[in-house]
Design an enzyme around this catalytic site. Structure first.
Site, short mmCIF file in Angstrom:
data_model
loop_
_atom_site.label_atom_id
_atom_site.label_comp_id
_atom_site.label_asym_id
_atom_site.label_seq_id
_atom_site.Cartn_x
_atom_site.Cartn_y
_atom_site.Cartn_z
N THR A 126 0.83 -1.21 0.00
CA THR A 126 0.00 0.00 0.00
C THR A 126 0.87 1.26 0.00
OG1 THR A 126 -1.48 1.30 1.39
CG2 THR A 126 -0.14 -0.29 2.52
N ASP A 127 0.34 2.34 -0.54
CA ASP A 127 1.05 3.63 -0.48
C ASP A 127 1.15 4.14 0.95
OD1 ASP A 127 -1.63 4.35 -0.09
OD2 ASP A 127 -1.64 5.91 -1.64
N TYR A 151 -1.84 -0.36 11.00
CA TYR A 151 -2.04 -1.05 9.71
C TYR A 151 -0.84 -0.84 8.79
CZ TYR A 151 -3.44 -1.45 4.80
OH TYR A 151 -3.46 -1.74 3.46
P1 NAD Z 1 -10.14 -6.96 2.36
O1 NAD Z 1 -10.09 -6.67 3.82
O2 NAD Z 1 -11.36 -6.65 1.59
O3 NAD Z 1 -9.80 -8.51 2.11
C1 NAD Z 1 -8.81 -9.19 2.83
C2 NAD Z 1 -9.04 -10.68 2.62
O4 NAD Z 1 -8.00 -11.39 3.31
C3 NAD Z 1 -10.37 -11.17 3.18
O5 NAD Z 1 -11.02 -11.99 2.22
C4 NAD Z 1 -9.98 -11.96 4.41
O6 NAD Z 1 -10.88 -13.03 4.70
C5 NAD Z 1 -8.61 -12.46 4.01
N1 NAD Z 1 -7.76 -12.79 5.16
C6 NAD Z 1 -7.56 -12.03 6.28
N2 NAD Z 1 -6.74 -12.67 7.13
C7 NAD Z 1 -6.39 -13.84 6.52
C8 NAD Z 1 -5.54 -14.92 6.89
N3 NAD Z 1 -4.89 -14.93 8.07
N4 NAD Z 1 -5.40 -15.96 6.03
C9 NAD Z 1 -6.07 -15.97 4.85
N5 NAD Z 1 -6.90 -14.98 4.45
C10 NAD Z 1 -7.04 -13.93 5.28
O7 NAD Z 1 -8.87 -6.19 1.75
P2 NAD Z 1 -8.69 -5.54 0.31
O8 NAD Z 1 -9.19 -4.15 0.37
O9 NAD Z 1 -9.16 -6.47 -0.73
O10 NAD Z 1 -7.10 -5.45 0.25
C11 NAD Z 1 -6.32 -6.52 -0.31
C12 NAD Z 1 -4.86 -6.17 -0.16
O11 NAD Z 1 -4.58 -4.93 -0.80
C13 NAD Z 1 -4.41 -6.03 1.29
O12 NAD Z 1 -3.13 -6.61 1.41
C14 NAD Z 1 -4.34 -4.52 1.51
O13 NAD Z 1 -3.35 -4.19 2.46
C15 NAD Z 1 -3.94 -4.05 0.11
N6 NAD Z 1 -4.39 -2.68 -0.21
C16 NAD Z 1 -5.72 -2.36 -0.23
C17 NAD Z 1 -6.11 -1.08 -0.57
C18 NAD Z 1 -7.56 -0.69 -0.64
O14 NAD Z 1 -7.86 0.48 -0.96
N7 NAD Z 1 -8.51 -1.58 -0.41
C19 NAD Z 1 -5.15 -0.10 -0.88
C20 NAD Z 1 -3.80 -0.46 -0.82
C21 NAD Z 1 -3.43 -1.75 -0.51
#
Ligand code: NAD
Ligand code: TYD
Length: 347
Positions: A126-127, A151
Site C-alpha cells: 500500500t502507499d 495497519y
Molecule cells: P479486504 O479486507 O477486503 O480482504 C482481505 C481478505 O483477506 C479477506 O477476504 C480476508 O478473509 C482475508 N484474510 C484475512 N486474514 C487472513 C488470513 N490470516 N489468512 C487468509 N486470508 C485472510 O482487503 P482488500 O481491500 O481487498 O485489500 C487486499 C490487499 O490490498 C491487502 O493486502 C491490503 O493491504 C492491500 N491494499 C488495499 C487497498 C484498498 O484500498 N482496499 C489499498 C492499498 C493496498
C-alpha cells in the site's frame, strides 16, 4: 501453464483479481486461499464460471502446515498475496491481529515459497507505508517508508521481509504499492461504500475531522490489470507504485455520492478525527507506465457513478453483509465440510 496461489481472494481486491485472472488466463490453475474473516465473503465469487482449474480453500496464511501441504500438492509457480487485515480504523482499536496476519502471515508464505520454489512472489502492499504528504509532491518508489498507523506499519514490516527474502535467499519477489481502491465488492465499512449504503438508508454520514484529507482513488479493475502486468512482466526485486491520478478530498467524495443518489448534504456529520490521520496520499506511477505501459483507464467521472450504481444494483449483497446473514452462508457452505486450517475465522 501457470499454477497460482492467490491469498485473500474472497476480499474486495482479491475477488476482482480472481475474476480477472479466470477470464484472461482460463488455462491457468488458481487456488484461492482465504480465511473468510469478517472481510472475506464467498458470495462475491458466485459468478465465477464453472470450469477446471479453480479451487477455493478456507485457511489461514499463518498456518505453516497447511501452506506446506498446498505448495506440495499444487506446485505453485506464482503467489499473489492479498490476504491481510486491511482497515486502518480496526488497526487503531486492535493492532495485534494486524501484526499476526500481515507480518507473520507474509513471512509464513515467504518460507513456503522458498522451500518449494516459485517463479514469482508478488506482495500486494500500500502507499500508506510511505506515510503522509504535504500539499505538494507524490510518493515514488524511492520515498522512505514512514508508516503512521498500526495497519501501515504492519504492511511496511511485511514489505521489508519480502525485500529481505529477495536479497538473502534470492526469492524472486516483487512488490506493488497502490493507492485507495474503489469499485464493486468493497466491504461497506470503507469510505465510499459506507457513504453509499448509509445515504441510501438516510443515516448520518461520519466525516472525520475537517474532511479535507486527500486520497488518490484507483478503480479496482485498473489495479488488478496493473498487478497482472507486474506478475507477468515486472522486474524481480522491484517495487511498483500504482495510482489513479485521481486526488480528491474526502468531503468532495461524500458530496458526489449524495448528489448522485439525490440525497441532501444535511446527512453529513463532521466527527472526531481518526488519531494519527494521514493528510494526503498521492502516487507517482511513472515506473508502471514507462516499464509496463500501464495507465489507469478509469476516470472518477466514470468510475464513481458506476460504482454507486453497482451498489444500487447489488443491494442484497451488501444488505446481507450489514445484517450478518452472509455468515450463515458459510455455515451452509462449510457445515458438513472439512475446514482446511488449524485457525478459526477472526470475527
Ligand atoms: P479486504 O479486507 O477486503 O480482504 C482481505 C481478505 O483477506 C479477506 O477476504 C480476508 O478473509 C482475508 N484474510 C484475512 N486474514 C487472513 C488470513 N490470516 N489468512 C487468509 N486470508 C485472510 O482487503 P482488500 O481491500 O481487498 O485489500 C487486499 C490487499 O490490498 C491487502 O493486502 C491490503 O493491504 C492491500 N491494499 C488495499 C487497498 C484498498 O484500498 N482496499 C489499498 C492499498 C493496498
Ligand atoms: P478508508 O476507506 O478507511 O481508507 P484509508 O484510511 O486506508 O485511506 O478511509 C478513506 C478516507 O476516508 C480516510 O481519510 C478516512 C476517511 N473516512 C471518513 O472520513 N469517515 C469514515 O467513516 C471512514 C470509514 C473513512
Amino acid at each position: 501453464m501457470r499454477s497460482l496461489l492467490v491469498t485473500g481472494g474472497a476480499g474486495f481486491i482479491g475477488t476482482n483479481f480472481v475474476y480477472l485472472w479466470r477470464r484472461e488466463h482460463p488455462e491457468d490453475r488458481l487456488v484461492n486461499l482465504d480465511l473468510l474473516t469478517y472481510a472475506g465473503n464467498l458470495e462475491n465469487l458466485t459468478e465465477l464460471p464453472d470450469g477446471d482449474g479453480y479451487t477455493f480453500v478456507r485457511g489461514d496464511i499463518t498456518d505453516e502446515a497447511l501452506l506446506d501441504r498446498l505448495f506440495a500438492e499444487h506446485r505453485f509457480t506464482h503467489v499473489v498475496n492479498f490476504a491481510a487485515e486491511s482497515h486502518v480504523d480496526r488497526s487503531i482499536t486492535g493492532p495485534k491481529i494486524f501484526v499476526h496476519t500481515n507480518i507473520i502471515g507474509t513471512q509464513s508464505l515467504l518460507d513456503a515459497a522458498r522451500k518449494h520454489g516459485v517463479e514469482r512472489f508478488l506482495q500486494v502492499s500500500t502507499d500508506e507505508v510511505y506515510g503522509t504528504l504535504g500539499k505538494t509532491g507524490k510518493f515514488t518508489e524511492a520515498t522512505p517508508l514512514e508508516p503512521n498507523s498500526p495497519y501501515s506499519s504492519s504492511k511496511a514490516g511485511a514489505d521489508m521481509l519480502v525485500r529481505a527474502y529477495g536479497h538473502t535467499f534470492d526469492l524472486p519477489v516483487v512488490t506493488t504499492r497502490c493507492s485507495n481502491n474503489y469499485g464493486p465488492y468493497q466491504f461497506p465499512e470503507k469510505l465510499i461504500p459506507l457513504m453509499i449504503t448509509r445515504a441510501l438508508a438516510d443515516e448520518p454520514l461520519p466525516v472525520y475531522g475537517d474532511g479535507m484529507q486527500i486520497r488518490d482513488w484507483l478503480h479496482v479493475s485498473d489495479h488488478c490489470r496493473a498487478i497482472e502486468q507486474v506478475l507477468l512482466r515486472g522486474r524481480t526485486g522491484e517495487v511498483y507504485n500504482i495510482g489513479g491520478n485521481n486526488e480528491h478530498p474526502n468531503i468532495d467524495i461524500v458530496q458526489r455520492v449524495l448528489s448522485h443518489l439525490g440525497k441532501p448534504d444535511s446527512l453529513i456529520r463532521y466527527v472526531t478525527d481518526r488519531p494519527g490521520h494521514d493528510r494526503r496520499y498521492a502516487i507517482d506511477a511513472t515506473r508502471m507506465k514507462d516499464e509496463l505501459g500501464w495507465e489507469p483507464a478509469y476516470t472518477f467521472e466514470q468510475g464513481l457513478p458506476e460504482t454507486i450504481d453497482w451498489y444500487l444494483a447489488n443491494r442484497t449483497w451488501w444488505e446481507r453483509i450489514l445484517s450478518g446473514a452472509y455468515s450463515s452462508y458459510y455455515a451452509d457452505q462449510y457445515g458438513g465440510r472439512e475446514v482446511i486450517s488449524g485457525a478459526s475465522a477472526a470475527n
